[in-house]
Design an enzyme around this catalytic site. Structure first.
Site, short mmCIF file in Angstrom:
data_model
loop_
_atom_site.label_atom_id
_atom_site.label_comp_id
_atom_site.label_asym_id
_atom_site.label_seq_id
_atom_site.Cartn_x
_atom_site.Cartn_y
_atom_site.Cartn_z
N GLU A 94 0.79 -1.22 0.00
CA GLU A 94 0.00 0.00 0.00
C GLU A 94 0.83 1.28 0.00
OE1 GLU A 94 -3.15 0.36 -0.37
OE2 GLU A 94 -3.87 -1.69 -0.15
N SER A 364 -52.30 -18.08 40.66
CA SER A 364 -51.98 -18.84 41.87
C SER A 364 -50.50 -18.94 42.17
CB SER A 364 -52.56 -20.25 41.75
OG SER A 364 -53.98 -20.20 41.77
#
Length: 686
Positions: A94, A364
């Protein structure tokens, strides 16, 4: 002739001097411009380097259970942690002069300009690593002159304010490698299933070639083309002297094994759980929301991936293909750690988290808190009350209430507390609630960790209060762990991208219940799975008892629109809710789904773990009791069950054979059966 030659010579010298002066002036101007430009970029200060990173969620076993990112999957690594072959390969292909320029390469720019002028378009770039980093941070990827100028300006600012290693580190952590992977760490995991610290030369050179054209050079799209690009990278490394030709050839010949099949689709374990984690960290713990936008966090959670998969498996297996919804929470009652959480049938269809945000009547499931309060106030498992159709007059005669048992099943006789829990007898529960005082149930529920507001009213005995699965699983933990209130914990630690610990937690427990009474309540809750107790009606958990091989305790609950099952072992407390999001009645078959999910999940989630019984605390004694009369079982009793009492409160009167009972005077039988409390409730109810 000589005069003409002299004139020409003088004219030539004047032109040379003029050209020299112009060149000198141009040099001075360029130098001044360069100095001015560099001074300007220096004066502007360092540009921000913040980029969105991937936040990673870890399960309790340290495995990755999910990742969150703002469209860019990125994991930041310091330069020192990146394999040096990656660094050498990147610089070689690069920007070979990276460590020797000020952010741009004039010769490369000049060559690119000539090529672009010839083609009359922006066909060739000459960006250095610094320029590419600037573009990744601040700019678009359009090939325009304006963008190139801005890129140059940002590059100079970077070079003037950061050192080369910082710029290179930033570049390697932001450059795009294709397939949603930003930065070398994300790329290394995506392509090879390993960290960038562990890459081989062959792998590093393959990855270094991808950013030039992430789609074009991806080995997952075209391996042959990617190999040619890899060869370019390796020869560039040879040209820069970091590799020999032999090393390059060996790297090129190495067979690469890609791990992309596993990484193509991001696997998320427990998406509802992860949403709950983020909300808790922001709303309750106080982390800034911007931390999640920036990312880079490492969030270590309490989730058990295996248990979560079991929860999701049984939800999928049991839930019908309609609008019926589900929620499940399972936590460690000894620590409070949430091990599994399901907030709905399908996250992508409905991200609403019913496990934490649901507000529905608990039915319940409130009875264990009520009966614990009863035990604190003189009840025992043998305490009897009359179960029959009853009309209650409330609020000093201003209200009349006529509740019923399920399917209008009544004993029309006296039943024990043990039976009342196993059958979920509503009449027994309401009588107990009214006798104790309605504050007692609220107090116990609060002590065990229920956070929803509870009002002191008669219907609370039947669960007429809005709760969610997380708080029920938490509250039931106090029975499972011997009386300790636990705080549900989802997160163990949060670490930012710099390695700083932002948050760390430890389990929170505090005494809430008497360990002896907590155990006795647990023993009562074991009865719902014991078909041996079947009497005037069936125990409520008999239909799922065949799924269970270990000692469990629990309580089911139902309303016309909701079905609940909450239960536990010493290792796991789990709450399951099934119902519709809107006011829609559930039918009898749908009402059984919560129980089946709970039973199968509990059994399989703990598969391979020890079958630990509940510890019997000191001061508790087990006796053989006739569950139908509450008397001490003898050889003459047709039924018996080992039932636990506080020492000194266990029954001492033996049960009698039917022939002996027939021989008793009627008055004595009546007196033996109906005590003063029962007479009070007979009077109160009628």
């Amino acid at each position: 002739m000589e005069v003409i030659l002299n004139r020409r010579k003088r004219r030539k010298m004047r032109l040379i001097r003029l050209l020299f002066r112009l060149i000198l002036l141009l040099f001075v101007l360029l130098t001044a411009a360069a100095v001015g430009l560099l001074s300007y970029t220096k004066m502007q200060g360092p540009p921000p380097l913040t980029v969105a990173q991937t936040t990673v969620y870890f399960g309790a076993d340290q495995s990755i259970i999910g990742e969150r990112h703002q469209g860019e999957n990125r994991h930041w690594l310091e330069l020192s942690a990146i394999d040096h072959d990656v660094i050498d390969a990147t610089i070689a292909v690069e920007d070979r002069k990276f460590y020797n320029h000020f952010g741009f390469d004039p010769f490369r720019i000049g060559g690119a300009m000539v090529a672009n002028i010839r083609s009359q378009s922006m066909v060739q770039g000459a960006s250095t690593i610094t320029q590419q980093y600037a573009r990744n941070l601040y700019l678009s990827h359009d090939k325009t002159w304006k963008r190139k100028w801005n890129e140059l300006m940002y590059s100079l600012r970077l070079e003037m304010n950061y050192d080369k290693d910082q710029i290179l580190e930033g570049y390697l952590n932001t450059v795009y490698y294709g397939h949603g992977a930003y930065g070398i760490e994300a790329a290394a995991y995506h392509y090879f299933g390993k960290s960038a610290q562990e890459l081989s030369l062959a792998e590093a050179s393959m990855l270094a070639g991808i950013p030039k054209g992430p789609s074009y050079y991806s080995p997952l799209f075209d391996l042959e083309r990617a190999k040619k690009r890899q060869s370019v990278v390796l020869q560039s490394m040879v040209a820069t002297g970091v590799l020999t030709q032999v090393e390059a050839d060996e790297a090129y010949a190495e067979d690469l094994v890609f791990d992309h099949d596993e990484l193509e689709a991001t696997t998320t374990v427990g998406p509802y759980f992860q949403d709950a984690v983020e909300r808790e960290l922001i709303q309750e713990i106080g982390l800034e929301p911007t931390l999640f936008e920036i990312g880079g966090l490492r969030i270590y959670t309490t989730l058990d991936p295996n248990m979560q998969r079991e929860a999701e498996r049984f939800v999928q297996a049991e839930m019908p293909n309609n609008d019926l919804q589900v929620a499940l929470v399972a936590l460690d009652p000894m620590q409070g750690d949430v091990k599994a959480l399901v907030g709905g049938k399908e996250y992508h269809d409905s991200p609403f988290n019913r496990a934490t945000d649901l507000e529905r009547h608990g039915g319940s499931t409130f009875k264990p808190f009520l009966y614990y309060a009863a035990l604190e106030n003189g009840y025992t498992p043998a305490s009897t009350l009359l179960s029959e159709e009853t009309t209650f007059t409330l609020d000093e005669g201003r209200e009349v209430w006529k509740p019923s048992n399920f399917n209008d099943n009544y004993a029309n006789d006296f039943i024990t507390l043990l039976q009342a829990m196993a059958y979920s007898d509503n009449i027994y529960a309401i009588k107990t609630h009214l006798l104790l005082g309605m504050d007692k149930l609220v107090d116990v529920a609060d002590r065990t960790g229920m956070t929803s507001p509870l009002s002191e009213r008669a219907s609370l005995a039947l669960g007429a209060a809005e709760v969610n699965p997380l708080e029920l699983a938490t509250a039931y933990s106090a029975f499972a762990n011997g009386g300790q209130r636990v705080t549900p914990r989802l997160v163990r630690k949060v670490v930012d991208s710099e390695g700083e610990i932002l948050y760390e937690s430890e389990p929170e427990l505090e005494p809430a219940l008497d360990p002896r009474l907590a155990y006795i309540t647990t023993d009562l809750m074991k009865g719902m799975f014991d078909p041996y107790l079947n009497g005037y009606t069936s125990v409520t958990g008999g239909s799922i008892s065949h799924f269970l091989s270990r000692e469990v305790a629990g309580k089911s609950g139902s309303t016309p629109t909701d079905s609940w099952m909450v239960g536990f072992t010493p290792q796991l407390s789990t709450s399951v809710w099934v119902g519709y999001d809107r006011d829609h009645l559930i039918d009898s078959s749908e009402a059984q789904i919560a129980k089946r999910i709970w039973a199968q999940f509990t059994e399989h989630a703990l598969e391979g773990q020890d079958m630990i019984p509940f510890d019997v605390p000191d001061g508790v004694i087990g006796v053989e009791m006739d569950p139908f009369t509450g008397l001490l079982a003898t050889e003459d009793c047709p039924t018996h069950r080992t039932t636990y009492f506080l020492e000194g409160t266990e029954p001492t009167t033996p049960c009698q054979s039917p022939s002996e009972e027939d021989a008793m005077p009627d008055e004595e039988q009546d007196h033996d059966k109906e005590n003063i409390i029962d007479r009070f409730f007979r009077w109160f109810g009628n």
